[in-house]
Design a protein around this motif. Structure first.
Motif, short mmCIF file in Angstrom:
data_model
loop_
_atom_site.label_atom_id
_atom_site.label_comp_id
_atom_site.label_asym_id
_atom_site.label_seq_id
_atom_site.Cartn_x
_atom_site.Cartn_y
_atom_site.Cartn_z
N SER A 138 34.66 -43.93 -37.35
CA SER A 138 34.90 -43.26 -35.91
C SER A 138 36.37 -43.25 -35.49
O SER A 138 37.13 -43.89 -36.01
N PHE A 139 36.51 -42.54 -34.39
CA PHE A 139 37.83 -42.37 -33.67
C PHE A 139 37.59 -42.98 -32.27
O PHE A 139 36.78 -42.86 -31.73
N ILE A 140 39.03 -43.43 -31.90
CA ILE A 140 39.15 -43.74 -30.55
C ILE A 140 39.97 -42.92 -30.14
O ILE A 140 41.39 -42.82 -30.43
N GLY A 141 39.67 -41.76 -29.27
CA GLY A 141 40.60 -40.86 -28.77
C GLY A 141 40.28 -39.70 -29.69
O GLY A 141 39.98 -39.56 -30.71
N LEU A 142 40.98 -38.54 -29.09
CA LEU A 142 40.90 -37.15 -29.90
C LEU A 142 41.68 -37.19 -30.99
O LEU A 142 43.07 -37.60 -30.92
N PRO A 143 41.15 -36.90 -32.38
CA PRO A 143 42.27 -37.09 -33.59
C PRO A 143 43.19 -35.81 -33.37
O PRO A 143 42.98 -34.67 -32.63
N THR A 144 44.43 -35.99 -33.81
CA THR A 144 45.38 -34.99 -33.73
C THR A 144 45.03 -33.74 -34.10
O THR A 144 45.67 -32.64 -33.55
N PRO A 145 44.30 -33.68 -35.32
CA PRO A 145 44.01 -32.42 -36.05
C PRO A 145 43.30 -31.51 -34.96
O PRO A 145 43.18 -30.22 -34.85
N ALA A 146 42.30 -32.09 -34.34
CA ALA A 146 41.12 -31.46 -33.39
C ALA A 146 42.06 -31.01 -32.13
O ALA A 146 41.74 -29.85 -31.56
N ASN A 147 42.98 -31.85 -31.64
CA ASN A 147 43.79 -31.38 -30.76
C ASN A 147 44.71 -30.18 -30.98
O ASN A 147 45.02 -29.24 -30.32
#
Length: 245
Positions: A138-147
């Motif tokens: 899982s991720f903590i915070g929005l992944p850079t590709p999604a952003n």
């Protein structure tokens, strides 16, 4: 030989990020978006290749983040720069109005630099990710590709959705300023977000992932480029609900 395959795929992400950077600077944002999407495609498959070939390495981890810094960090910052510059003018220019006017840098044209907060926040997020051992499934915070997809969707909506009301919102400088700050926050917040990594095909174990993919496909078919920010919002909200319940 096989140990170099994932790294080569990652380098293709670097290449796409470099080309996207050139087109973003030229304000050909639709072409920049294509190469960012290709870079994100390679970003997904380098990790998949590493898992399939069982050749994970520290070098691959560092290289992956360096590639993301270009494709999903630098390019979105330039795109936000261009959008903020456009919000100060009446049309879709080449960004050259920012630099000089009668030999002087105009104060009102300094606003576009604010867009590079996205790049700064992306760099910080990627550095944290590299030393965080808790972001595997899982991720903590929005992944850079999604952003990056969120920000790159805006010029595509402007160019192809042809909605005056939406265009007016996107080219409103206050909307762009708020979105820049929101982007920086989501990249580095402590909200757990699920990753699209399937350990098996069981619906019970991957219910949220399957639901997310199905809804995303429906939104893309019905809303086209407008679906991208809606999907990112749905991703954040559904992860929040999953974490709380």
């Amino acid at each position: 030989m096989k140990k170099h395959i994932p790294n080569f795929i990652t380098l293709l992400n670097v290449f796409c990020g470099c080309v996207a950077t050139i087109f973003a600077v030229m304000n050909r944002l639709e072409i920049a978006a294509i190469f960012v999407a290709l870079g994100i495609f390679f970003d997904f498959f380098d990790g998949l290749a590493a898992r399939v070939l069982n050749v994970k390495s520290e070098l691959g981890l560092q290289l992956d983040s360096l590639a993301d810094m270009i494709t999903s960090g630098l390019v979105p910052g330039i795109v936000m720069f261009q959008l903020l510059a456009m919000s100060q003018t009446d049309g879709w220019g080449d960004g050259s109005h920012f630099f000089m006017e009668e030999g002087q840098l105009k104060l009102m044209h300094l606003l576009p630099i604010f867009g590079f907060i996205v790049t700064m926040a992306s760099g910080y997020r990627l550095a944290k990710f590299n030393i965080d051992e808790n972001q595997t499934s899982s991720f903590i915070g929005l992944p850079t590709p999604a952003n990056a997809l969120l920000i790159l969707s805006l010029p595509l909506i402007l160019l192809y959705q042809n909605n005056d009301i939406i265009n007016g919102i996107i080219l409103n400088q206050w909307f762009l300023i708020v979105l820049t700050l929101l982007s920086a926050y989501l990249l580095n917040c402590s909200l757990p977000l699920f990753a699209l990594k399937f350990k098996n095909t069981s619906f019970k174990d991957n219910a949220m992932r399957y639901i997310f993919i199905i809804i995303s496909i429906v939104l893309i078919v019905t809303m086209h480029y407008m679906a991208i920010p809606v999907i990112i919002l749905f991703y954040v909200v559904s992860s929040f609900v999953q974490d709380k319940f």
